[in-house]
Design a protein around this motif. Structure first.
Motif, PDB file in Angstrom:
ATOM      1  N   GLU A 157       0.832  -1.211   0.000  1.00 44.88           N
ATOM      2  CA  GLU A 157       0.000   0.000   0.000  1.00 44.88           C
ATOM      3  C   GLU A 157       0.862   1.255   0.000  1.00 44.88           C
ATOM      4  O   GLU A 157       0.608   2.189  -0.765  1.00 44.88           O
ATOM      5  CB  GLU A 157      -0.915   0.026   1.234  1.00 44.88           C
ATOM      6  N   ILE A 158       1.870   1.284   0.867  1.00 40.34           N
ATOM      7  CA  ILE A 158       2.750   2.455   0.967  1.00 40.34           C
ATOM      8  C   ILE A 158       3.428   2.726  -0.373  1.00 40.34           C
ATOM      9  O   ILE A 158       3.490   3.870  -0.826  1.00 40.34           O
ATOM     10  CB  ILE A 158       3.785   2.255   2.100  1.00 40.34           C
ATOM     11  N   GLU A 159       3.906   1.668  -1.029  1.00 40.61           N
ATOM     12  CA  GLU A 159       4.568   1.810  -2.334  1.00 40.61           C
ATOM     13  C   GLU A 159       3.591   2.335  -3.385  1.00 40.61           C
ATOM     14  O   GLU A 159       3.912   3.248  -4.148  1.00 40.61           O
ATOM     15  CB  GLU A 159       5.131   0.456  -2.759  1.00 40.61           C
ATOM     16  N   ILE A 160       2.406   1.776  -3.440  1.00 44.16           N
ATOM     17  CA  ILE A 160       1.396   2.202  -4.417  1.00 44.16           C
ATOM     18  C   ILE A 160       0.995   3.651  -4.161  1.00 44.16           C
ATOM     19  O   ILE A 160       0.917   4.460  -5.094  1.00 44.16           O
ATOM     20  CB  ILE A 160       0.165   1.273  -4.363  1.00 44.16           C
ATOM     21  N   LEU A 161       0.746   3.986  -2.904  1.00 40.53           N
ATOM     22  CA  LEU A 161       0.328   5.342  -2.565  1.00 40.53           C
ATOM     23  C   LEU A 161       1.424   6.358  -2.861  1.00 40.53           C
ATOM     24  O   LEU A 161       1.133   7.467  -3.310  1.00 40.53           O
ATOM     25  CB  LEU A 161      -0.115   5.414  -1.097  1.00 40.53           C
ATOM     26  N   ARG A 162       2.675   5.977  -2.647  1.00 40.49           N
ATOM     27  CA  ARG A 162       3.789   6.872  -2.986  1.00 40.49           C
ATOM     28  C   ARG A 162       3.722   7.219  -4.474  1.00 40.49           C
ATOM     29  O   ARG A 162       3.914   8.370  -4.860  1.00 40.49           O
ATOM     30  CB  ARG A 162       5.128   6.221  -2.644  1.00 40.49           C
ATOM     31  N   GLY A 163       3.418   6.232  -5.299  1.00 42.25           N
ATOM     32  CA  GLY A 163       3.275   6.461  -6.738  1.00 42.25           C
ATOM     33  C   GLY A 163       2.124   7.395  -7.075  1.00 42.25           C
ATOM     34  O   GLY A 163       2.123   8.028  -8.131  1.00 42.25           O
ATOM     35  N   LEU A 164       1.146   7.488  -6.186  1.00 46.68           N
ATOM     36  CA  LEU A 164       0.007   8.397  -6.366  1.00 46.68           C
ATOM     37  C   LEU A 164       0.255   9.752  -5.689  1.00 46.68           C
ATOM     38  O   LEU A 164      -0.638  10.605  -5.664  1.00 46.68           O
ATOM     39  CB  LEU A 164      -1.274   7.767  -5.800  1.00 46.68           C
ATOM     40  N   GLY A 165       1.444   9.922  -5.110  1.00 46.36           N
ATOM     41  CA  GLY A 165       1.773  11.177  -4.445  1.00 46.36           C
ATOM     42  C   GLY A 165       1.168  11.318  -3.058  1.00 46.36           C
ATOM     43  O   GLY A 165       0.959  12.431  -2.574  1.00 46.36           O
ATOM     44  N   ILE A 166       0.888  10.188  -2.406  1.00 54.13           N
ATOM     45  CA  ILE A 166       0.269  10.186  -1.080  1.00 54.13           C
ATOM     46  C   ILE A 166       1.282   9.672  -0.061  1.00 54.13           C
ATOM     47  O   ILE A 166       1.892   8.623  -0.255  1.00 54.13           O
ATOM     48  CB  ILE A 166      -1.002   9.309  -1.067  1.00 54.13           C
ATOM     49  N   SER A 167       1.417  10.392   1.046  1.00 59.96           N
ATOM     50  CA  SER A 167       2.341  10.018   2.119  1.00 59.96           C
ATOM     51  C   SER A 167       1.918   8.708   2.770  1.00 59.96           C
ATOM     52  O   SER A 167       0.748   8.318   2.735  1.00 59.96           O
ATOM     53  CB  SER A 167       2.383  11.115   3.184  1.00 59.96           C
ATOM     54  N   ASP A 168       2.871   8.080   3.424  1.00 54.88           N
ATOM     55  CA  ASP A 168       2.656   6.825   4.154  1.00 54.88           C
ATOM     56  C   ASP A 168       1.510   7.001   5.157  1.00 54.88           C
ATOM     57  O   ASP A 168       1.633   7.755   6.120  1.00 54.88           O
ATOM     58  CB  ASP A 168       3.951   6.457   4.865  1.00 54.88           C
ATOM     59  N   PRO A 169       0.386   6.312   4.956  1.00 56.26           N
ATOM     60  CA  PRO A 169      -0.750   6.490   5.863  1.00 56.26           C
ATOM     61  C   PRO A 169      -0.543   5.821   7.216  1.00 56.26           C
ATOM     62  O   PRO A 169      -1.307   6.063   8.149  1.00 56.26           O
ATOM     63  CB  PRO A 169      -1.912   5.818   5.109  1.00 56.26           C
ATOM     64  N   TYR A 170       0.487   4.987   7.321  1.00 57.60           N
ATOM     65  CA  TYR A 170       0.741   4.277   8.568  1.00 57.60           C
ATOM     66  C   TYR A 170       1.835   4.942   9.399  1.00 57.60           C
ATOM     67  O   TYR A 170       2.114   4.496  10.512  1.00 57.60           O
ATOM     68  CB  TYR A 170       1.117   2.820   8.272  1.00 57.60           C
ATOM     69  N   ALA A 171       2.446   5.999   8.880  1.00 54.34           N
ATOM     70  CA  ALA A 171       3.500   6.700   9.619  1.00 54.34           C
ATOM     71  C   ALA A 171       2.912   7.387  10.829  1.00 54.34           C
ATOM     72  O   ALA A 171       1.799   7.909  10.789  1.00 54.34           O
ATOM     73  CB  ALA A 171       4.186   7.709   8.716  1.00 54.34           C
ATOM     74  N   GLU A 172       3.660   7.374  11.898  1.00 57.86           N
ATOM     75  CA  GLU A 172       3.238   8.070  13.107  1.00 57.86           C
ATOM     76  C   GLU A 172       3.304   9.563  12.845  1.00 57.86           C
ATOM     77  O   GLU A 172       4.266  10.055  12.268  1.00 57.86           O
ATOM     78  CB  GLU A 172       4.157   7.716  14.281  1.00 57.86           C
ATOM     79  N   THR A 173       2.270  10.290  13.253  1.00 59.45           N
ATOM     80  CA  THR A 173       2.281  11.745  13.093  1.00 59.45           C
ATOM     81  C   THR A 173       2.877  12.376  14.342  1.00 59.45           C
ATOM     82  O   THR A 173       2.599  11.945  15.465  1.00 59.45           O
ATOM     83  CB  THR A 173       0.854  12.289  12.865  1.00 59.45           C
ATOM     84  N   VAL A 174       3.699  13.362  14.134  1.00 60.53           N
ATOM     85  CA  VAL A 174       4.341  14.078  15.243  1.00 60.53           C
ATOM     86  C   VAL A 174       3.547  15.335  15.506  1.00 60.53           C
ATOM     87  O   VAL A 174       3.263  16.115  14.591  1.00 60.53           O
ATOM     88  CB  VAL A 174       5.809  14.411  14.891  1.00 60.53           C
ATOM     89  N   GLU A 175       3.186  15.549  16.754  1.00 58.67           N
ATOM     90  CA  GLU A 175       2.394  16.732  17.097  1.00 58.67           C
ATOM     91  C   GLU A 175       3.266  17.808  17.674  1.00 58.67           C
ATOM     92  O   GLU A 175       4.241  17.613  18.279  1.00 58.67           O
ATOM     93  CB  GLU A 175       1.278  16.359  18.055  1.00 58.67           C
TER      94      GLU A 175
END
Length: 175
Positions: A157-175
């Motif tokens: 998913e991460i690889e496919i989404l990268r190809g669509l210009g979308i960041s890793d949806p499973y990455a932890e977000t830093v607040e």
């Protein structure tokens, strides 16, 4: 939900039947993007990423409300709640199996998608495309029942989404 858009054959032979794209709430959520274009791009990217770039198959996508998805989830999965996307494969496949002429159905829940995007600080459009990729991979035989399956599916998913210009949806977000 509105009338289904007729299937349009893509150059690679993937037909996509889209129902609900004329719903004003869905159009507003995904604006200014065109739902039909987003659906086609995400599904084709997912199939290519799964090794089916030359697929000749059909996928049906329904853009629905939470109530409709809740009913389907209760009936087919025994879970009395809405979920973001449901995947109904025509045939149970394993990753790498050949796709048949009818791959299956995807049903997305608008309110759940919108709520998750807000909580996860993502755009609704990026979350929409992620869910389409995720659901299409399920149709193509991928799953996340075991840790090994989950790691494989998430990496794809991460690889496919990268190809669509979308960041890793499973990455932890830093607040």
């Amino acid at each position: 939900m509105g009338a289904a858009a007729p299937a349009e054959a893509a150059p690679n032979g993937v037909d996509i039947v889209l129902d609900g794209a004329d719903d004003p709430a869905w159009r507003a959520l995904l604006s200014p993007a065109d739902p039909e274009t987003c659906v086609r791009e995400a599904i084709l990217a997912a199939l290519a990423g799964a090794g089916h770039a030359a697929a000749r198959t059909e996928v049906s996508v329904t853009l629905a409300e939470d109530a409709a998805v809740r009913e389907l989830n209760r009936e087919w999965r025994g879970k009395d709640k809405p979920t973001n996307i449901l995947s109904f494969p025509m045939v149970q496949l394993a990753p790498g199996d050949s796709l048949g002429p009818l791959l299956g159905d995807l049903v997305l829940a608008r309110e759940t998608l919108e709520r998750e995007a807000t909580v996860e600080r993502k755009t609704a459009l990026d979350h929409f495309r992620h869910l389409l990729v995720h659901g299409t991979l399920h149709l193509a035989g991928f799953d996340h029942e075991t840790d090994e399956e989950a790691e494989r599916m998430e990496a794809l998913e991460i690889e496919i989404l990268r190809g669509l210009g979308i960041s890793d949806p499973y990455a932890e977000t830093v607040e």
